[in-house]
Design a protein around this motif. Structure first.
Motif, PDB file in Angstrom:
ATOM      1  N   LEU A 194     -53.074 -29.692   4.031  1.00 30.87           N
ATOM      2  CA  LEU A 194     -52.055 -29.698   5.069  1.00 30.87           C
ATOM      3  C   LEU A 194     -50.996 -30.748   4.749  1.00 30.87           C
ATOM      4  CD1 LEU A 194     -54.066 -29.411   8.401  1.00 30.87           C
ATOM      5  CD2 LEU A 194     -52.248 -27.878   7.657  1.00 30.87           C
ATOM      6  N   PRO A 195     -49.717 -30.371   4.728  1.00 27.88           N
ATOM      7  CA  PRO A 195     -48.663 -31.363   4.494  1.00 27.88           C
ATOM      8  C   PRO A 195     -48.406 -32.175   5.754  1.00 27.88           C
ATOM      9  CG  PRO A 195     -47.684 -29.224   4.882  1.00 27.88           C
ATOM     10  CD  PRO A 195     -49.183 -29.010   4.882  1.00 27.88           C
ATOM     11  N   ARG A 196     -47.836 -33.335   5.586  1.00 28.21           N
ATOM     12  CA  ARG A 196     -47.405 -34.183   6.702  1.00 28.21           C
ATOM     13  C   ARG A 196     -48.510 -34.330   7.741  1.00 28.21           C
ATOM     14  NH1 ARG A 196     -41.421 -31.349   7.022  1.00 28.21           N
ATOM     15  NH2 ARG A 196     -40.457 -32.586   5.391  1.00 28.21           N
ATOM     16  N   LEU A 197     -49.647 -34.803   7.274  1.00 24.21           N
ATOM     17  CA  LEU A 197     -50.846 -34.849   8.108  1.00 24.21           C
ATOM     18  C   LEU A 197     -50.655 -35.733   9.334  1.00 24.21           C
ATOM     19  CD1 LEU A 197     -53.749 -33.873   8.362  1.00 24.21           C
ATOM     20  CD2 LEU A 197     -54.472 -35.853   7.015  1.00 24.21           C
ATOM     21  N   ARG A 198     -50.041 -36.915   9.132  1.00 22.17           N
ATOM     22  CA  ARG A 198     -49.870 -37.832  10.262  1.00 22.17           C
ATOM     23  C   ARG A 198     -48.933 -37.257  11.316  1.00 22.17           C
ATOM     24  NH1 ARG A 198     -48.085 -43.821   8.808  1.00 22.17           N
ATOM     25  NH2 ARG A 198     -50.089 -43.629   7.717  1.00 22.17           N
ATOM     26  N   SER A 199     -47.803 -36.716  10.873  1.00 21.69           N
ATOM     27  CA  SER A 199     -46.854 -36.129  11.824  1.00 21.69           C
ATOM     28  C   SER A 199     -47.471 -34.948  12.556  1.00 21.69           C
ATOM     29  CB  SER A 199     -45.591 -35.677  11.089  1.00 21.69           C
ATOM     30  OG  SER A 199     -44.901 -36.784  10.542  1.00 21.69           O
ATOM     31  N   GLY A 200     -48.198 -34.108  11.825  1.00 21.33           N
ATOM     32  CA  GLY A 200     -48.833 -32.956  12.456  1.00 21.33           C
ATOM     33  C   GLY A 200     -49.882 -33.349  13.482  1.00 21.33           C
ATOM     34  N   ALA A 201     -50.675 -34.392  13.157  1.00 27.07           N
ATOM     35  CA  ALA A 201     -51.704 -34.841  14.099  1.00 27.07           C
ATOM     36  C   ALA A 201     -51.070 -35.410  15.368  1.00 27.07           C
ATOM     37  CB  ALA A 201     -52.599 -35.886  13.423  1.00 27.07           C
ATOM     38  N   VAL A 202     -50.007 -36.204  15.205  1.00 24.24           N
ATOM     39  CA  VAL A 202     -49.314 -36.759  16.375  1.00 24.24           C
ATOM     40  C   VAL A 202     -48.727 -35.636  17.221  1.00 24.24           C
ATOM     41  CG1 VAL A 202     -47.348 -38.158  17.128  1.00 24.24           C
ATOM     42  CG2 VAL A 202     -48.826 -38.980  15.293  1.00 24.24           C
ATOM     43  N   ALA A 313     -43.629 -25.360  13.162  1.00 24.20           N
ATOM     44  CA  ALA A 313     -43.401 -24.431  12.059  1.00 24.20           C
ATOM     45  C   ALA A 313     -42.721 -25.117  10.879  1.00 24.20           C
ATOM     46  CB  ALA A 313     -42.557 -23.258  12.543  1.00 24.20           C
ATOM     47  N   ALA A 314     -41.844 -26.077  11.163  1.00 21.80           N
ATOM     48  CA  ALA A 314     -41.123 -26.765  10.105  1.00 21.80           C
ATOM     49  C   ALA A 314     -42.022 -27.700   9.299  1.00 21.80           C
ATOM     50  CB  ALA A 314     -39.955 -27.558  10.694  1.00 21.80           C
ATOM     51  N   LEU A 315     -43.154 -28.083   9.846  1.00 22.13           N
ATOM     52  CA  LEU A 315     -44.062 -28.995   9.145  1.00 22.13           C
ATOM     53  C   LEU A 315     -44.788 -28.312   7.998  1.00 22.13           C
ATOM     54  CD1 LEU A 315     -45.682 -30.976  12.112  1.00 22.13           C
ATOM     55  CD2 LEU A 315     -43.978 -31.803  10.480  1.00 22.13           C
ATOM     56  N   ASP A 316     -44.948 -27.003   8.074  1.00 23.64           N
ATOM     57  CA  ASP A 316     -45.701 -26.288   7.051  1.00 23.64           C
ATOM     58  C   ASP A 316     -45.271 -24.828   7.044  1.00 23.64           C
ATOM     59  OD1 ASP A 316     -47.536 -25.320   5.224  1.00 23.64           O
ATOM     60  OD2 ASP A 316     -49.184 -25.223   6.666  1.00 23.64           O
ATOM     61  N   PRO A 317     -44.599 -24.362   5.984  1.00 28.25           N
ATOM     62  CA  PRO A 317     -44.122 -22.978   5.958  1.00 28.25           C
ATOM     63  C   PRO A 317     -45.239 -21.951   5.929  1.00 28.25           C
ATOM     64  CG  PRO A 317     -43.815 -24.018   3.815  1.00 28.25           C
ATOM     65  CD  PRO A 317     -44.214 -25.105   4.764  1.00 28.25           C
ATOM     66  N   ARG A 318     -46.464 -22.358   5.638  1.00 33.56           N
ATOM     67  CA  ARG A 318     -47.593 -21.419   5.670  1.00 33.56           C
ATOM     68  C   ARG A 318     -48.089 -21.196   7.095  1.00 33.56           C
ATOM     69  NH1 ARG A 318     -52.094 -23.001   1.407  1.00 33.56           N
ATOM     70  NH2 ARG A 318     -52.901 -21.019   2.222  1.00 33.56           N
ATOM     71  N   GLY A 319     -47.565 -21.979   8.040  1.00 32.08           N
ATOM     72  CA  GLY A 319     -47.874 -21.730   9.438  1.00 32.08           C
ATOM     73  C   GLY A 319     -49.127 -22.383   9.964  1.00 32.08           C
ATOM     74  N   ARG A 320     -49.792 -23.212   9.157  1.00 29.27           N
ATOM     75  CA  ARG A 320     -51.056 -23.796   9.633  1.00 29.27           C
ATOM     76  C   ARG A 320     -50.835 -24.780  10.768  1.00 29.27           C
ATOM     77  NH1 ARG A 320     -52.910 -25.628   3.748  1.00 29.27           N
ATOM     78  NH2 ARG A 320     -50.651 -25.899   3.707  1.00 29.27           N
ATOM     79  N   TRP A 321     -49.791 -25.616  10.653  1.00 25.04           N
ATOM     80  CA  TRP A 321     -49.519 -26.540  11.757  1.00 25.04           C
ATOM     81  C   TRP A 321     -49.032 -25.793  12.983  1.00 25.04           C
ATOM     82  CZ3 TRP A 321     -51.874 -30.650  12.426  1.00 25.04           C
ATOM     83  CH2 TRP A 321     -52.096 -31.588  11.429  1.00 25.04           C
ATOM     84  N   ALA A 322     -48.290 -24.706  12.792  1.00 28.47           N
ATOM     85  CA  ALA A 322     -47.834 -23.920  13.934  1.00 28.47           C
ATOM     86  C   ALA A 322     -49.022 -23.378  14.714  1.00 28.47           C
ATOM     87  CB  ALA A 322     -46.944 -22.769  13.459  1.00 28.47           C
ATOM     88  N   GLY A 376     -33.694 -30.506   9.530  1.00 23.80           N
ATOM     89  CA  GLY A 376     -33.458 -29.118   9.164  1.00 23.80           C
ATOM     90  C   GLY A 376     -34.616 -28.222   9.510  1.00 23.80           C
ATOM     91  N   ARG A 377     -34.821 -27.229   8.661  1.00 26.00           N
ATOM     92  CA  ARG A 377     -35.855 -26.250   8.906  1.00 26.00           C
ATOM     93  C   ARG A 377     -37.227 -26.768   8.519  1.00 26.00           C
ATOM     94  NH1 ARG A 377     -39.388 -23.282   6.874  1.00 26.00           N
ATOM     95  NH2 ARG A 377     -39.783 -21.150   7.548  1.00 26.00           N
ATOM     96  N   GLY A 378     -37.248 -27.728   7.560  1.00 25.06           N
ATOM     97  CA  GLY A 378     -38.526 -28.131   7.000  1.00 25.06           C
ATOM     98  C   GLY A 378     -38.696 -27.441   5.666  1.00 25.06           C
ATOM     99  N   PRO A 379     -39.905 -27.489   5.076  1.00 24.63           N
ATOM    100  CA  PRO A 379     -40.140 -26.834   3.799  1.00 24.63           C
ATOM    101  C   PRO A 379     -39.767 -25.361   3.851  1.00 24.63           C
ATOM    102  CG  PRO A 379     -42.018 -28.183   4.451  1.00 24.63           C
ATOM    103  CD  PRO A 379     -41.103 -28.114   5.622  1.00 24.63           C
ATOM    104  N   VAL A 380     -39.108 -24.891   2.815  1.00 27.94           N
ATOM    105  CA  VAL A 380     -38.661 -23.505   2.769  1.00 27.94           C
ATOM    106  C   VAL A 380     -39.597 -22.715   1.871  1.00 27.94           C
ATOM    107  CG1 VAL A 380     -36.763 -21.967   2.141  1.00 27.94           C
ATOM    108  CG2 VAL A 380     -36.287 -24.204   3.123  1.00 27.94           C
ATOM    109  N   VAL A 381     -39.987 -21.555   2.332  1.00 24.29           N
ATOM    110  CA  VAL A 381     -40.903 -20.724   1.569  1.00 24.29           C
ATOM    111  C   VAL A 381     -40.319 -20.408   0.207  1.00 24.29           C
ATOM    112  CG1 VAL A 381     -42.124 -18.537   1.528  1.00 24.29           C
ATOM    113  CG2 VAL A 381     -41.778 -19.724   3.684  1.00 24.29           C
ATOM    114  N   GLY A 382     -41.138 -20.596  -0.823  1.00 27.66           N
ATOM    115  CA  GLY A 382     -40.696 -20.249  -2.164  1.00 27.66           C
ATOM    116  C   GLY A 382     -40.050 -21.397  -2.911  1.00 27.66           C
ATOM    117  N   THR A 383     -39.940 -22.588  -2.311  1.00 29.57           N
ATOM    118  CA  THR A 383     -39.338 -23.719  -2.985  1.00 29.57           C
ATOM    119  C   THR A 383     -40.387 -24.761  -3.293  1.00 29.57           C
ATOM    120  OG1 THR A 383     -38.825 -24.821  -0.912  1.00 29.57           O
ATOM    121  CG2 THR A 383     -37.157 -23.359  -1.796  1.00 29.57           C
TER     122      THR A 383
END
Length: 395
Positions: A194-202, A313-322, A376-383
């Protein structure tokens, strides 16, 4: 055009079907009490069981949507929702009603998880989320105006949710059969952390508290109008109907505004405004103050919610944080009515509103900080990003 691009409206419809049970919770709980002869506490516990089951589905599926495929999971969720709520509508035997609510709740949570994961991969997740909230608000508002004219009993709201799930089933054919696979230059398919673990947990913890405060007030709003403001049941119902219409305006405004102001101001300032609405509603002693508080609250609540879900959604483009943040929200929703009842019994409605407003003010800061750190949007899919494994999404 990719499958993801083609799947925008199916995801919106799926989101609405998954969220509908939570939006109709007040009438579901009320009908369980009046139709089955249950106490308010017993009916509330069934409603909480529904929402807890929904949250459990989200936590379970947060990292599995891509693995099993959007279409398969969406159809499973809608099938469970139709079977659970439909079965609960056909019986008055309380244990079976409880089982139906739990099964239907898991189906709702599954549908929401798929929708949230898909929306996170959209080029503009905030717009997709806003459309989803607009659709579920309009659907719930229509049902709030329709159900009272069709008779009493718990069957109607359960059947309505089941029928909406059935109506959404055909659009799942436009969802991809299997999620896009993550591949590296070496050709393998690692499972990225999971990216941005601290921000996502908060954000998840803050969202739990935020939703709990909202639904603690919502759970006792009817009693505030009847007992403290001295209004009739018809008047209270009319206020709620108008408030839902105001909520549609709020969601439309959020969609039109987009990210022009960023996320920090709408989330931080919006939460502070909601705290003021909570105080106004809980201290209402006449129609103007009660209607004003409830309607203003319903204008700002979906606005801030859309930005919070877009932030997740912007925290992880795979949608796990969403999915995880949405499930944390469902957990807060489930605990809200019981919290509101306990606080109002111990402190009165005004004391309850003060405590809930204070909780909102406390979480406004951390939520704003997280929003400020995600531009912005956060990580972009495919980048490829420096702070993430060097992987790309296969289209």
């Amino acid at each position: 055009m990719s499958a993801r691009s083609r799947a925008a409206w199916p995801l919106v419809a799926l989101f609405a079907a998954g969220y509908l049970a939570a939006y109709l919770l007040p009438t579901v709980v009320g009908r369980l009490s009046s139709g089955l002869g249950l106490s308010s506490t017993q009916a509330g516990l069934i409603g909480s069981a529904l929402l807890l089951s929904s949250a459990a589905a989200g936590f379970t599926l947060a990292s599995r949507v891509e693995r099993y495929g959007e279409r398969r999971l969406a159809r499973l969720g809608l099938l469970l929702a139709f079977a659970g709520y439909g079965g609960g509508a056909l019986t008055t035997y309380v244990p079976l009603v409880v089982a139906g609510a739990a099964v239907g709740g898991f189906g709702s949570g599954t549908a929401t998880a798929v929708a949230a994961a898909g929306m996170a991969a959209r080029p503009d997740p905030h717009r997709a989320t806003t459309l989803g909230l607009l659709t579920v608000s309009a659907t719930a508002g229509t049902l709030y105006l329709t159900i009272p004219h069709l008779g009493g009993g718990h069957a109607l709201p359960f059947a309505a949710i089941a029928l909406v799930a059935a109506a959404v089933w055909p659009v799942t054919g436009r969802l991809p059969e299997a999620g896009p696979a993550r591949v590296t230059a070496a050709g393998d398919a690692p499972v990225s952390p999971l990216p941005r673990l601290r921000s996502g947990a908060v954000l998840a913890v803050g969202m739990l508290c935020w939703s709990l405060a909202q639904n603690a007030l919502w759970g006792v709003s009817g009693r505030i109008g009847l007992n403290q403001a001295g209004l009739s049941e018809v008047t209270v119902g009319a206020v709620f109907a108008v408030a839902l219409g105001a909520g549609l305006l709020g969601v439309s405004g959020a969609g039109a505004l987009g990210l022009r102001l960023g996320r920090t101001a709408p989330i931080g300032v919006g939460t502070v405004v909601i705290a003021g609405c909570v105080v106004l509603s809980s201290s209402a002693r006449d129609l103007p103050s009660f209607a004003g508080g409830v309607m203003l609250w319903n204008v700002f609540y979906p606005v801030v919610l859309s930005y919070l879900l877009g932030l997740a959604a912007a925290l992880d483009p795979r949608g796990r944080w969403a999915v995880l943040v949405g499930s944390a929200s469902s957990l807060g929703v489930a605990c809200g009515p019981l919290t509101g009842s306990l606080l109002s019994e111990q402190l009165g409605f005004v004391g309850m509103g003060t405590v809930l407003a204070a909780l909102l003010l406390v979480v406004a800061g951390p939520l704003g900080v997280v929003a400020r750190g995600v531009s912005g949007r956060g990580p972009v899919v495919g980048t490829v990003h420096q702070d993430e494994p060097r992987v790309a999404l296969a289209s």
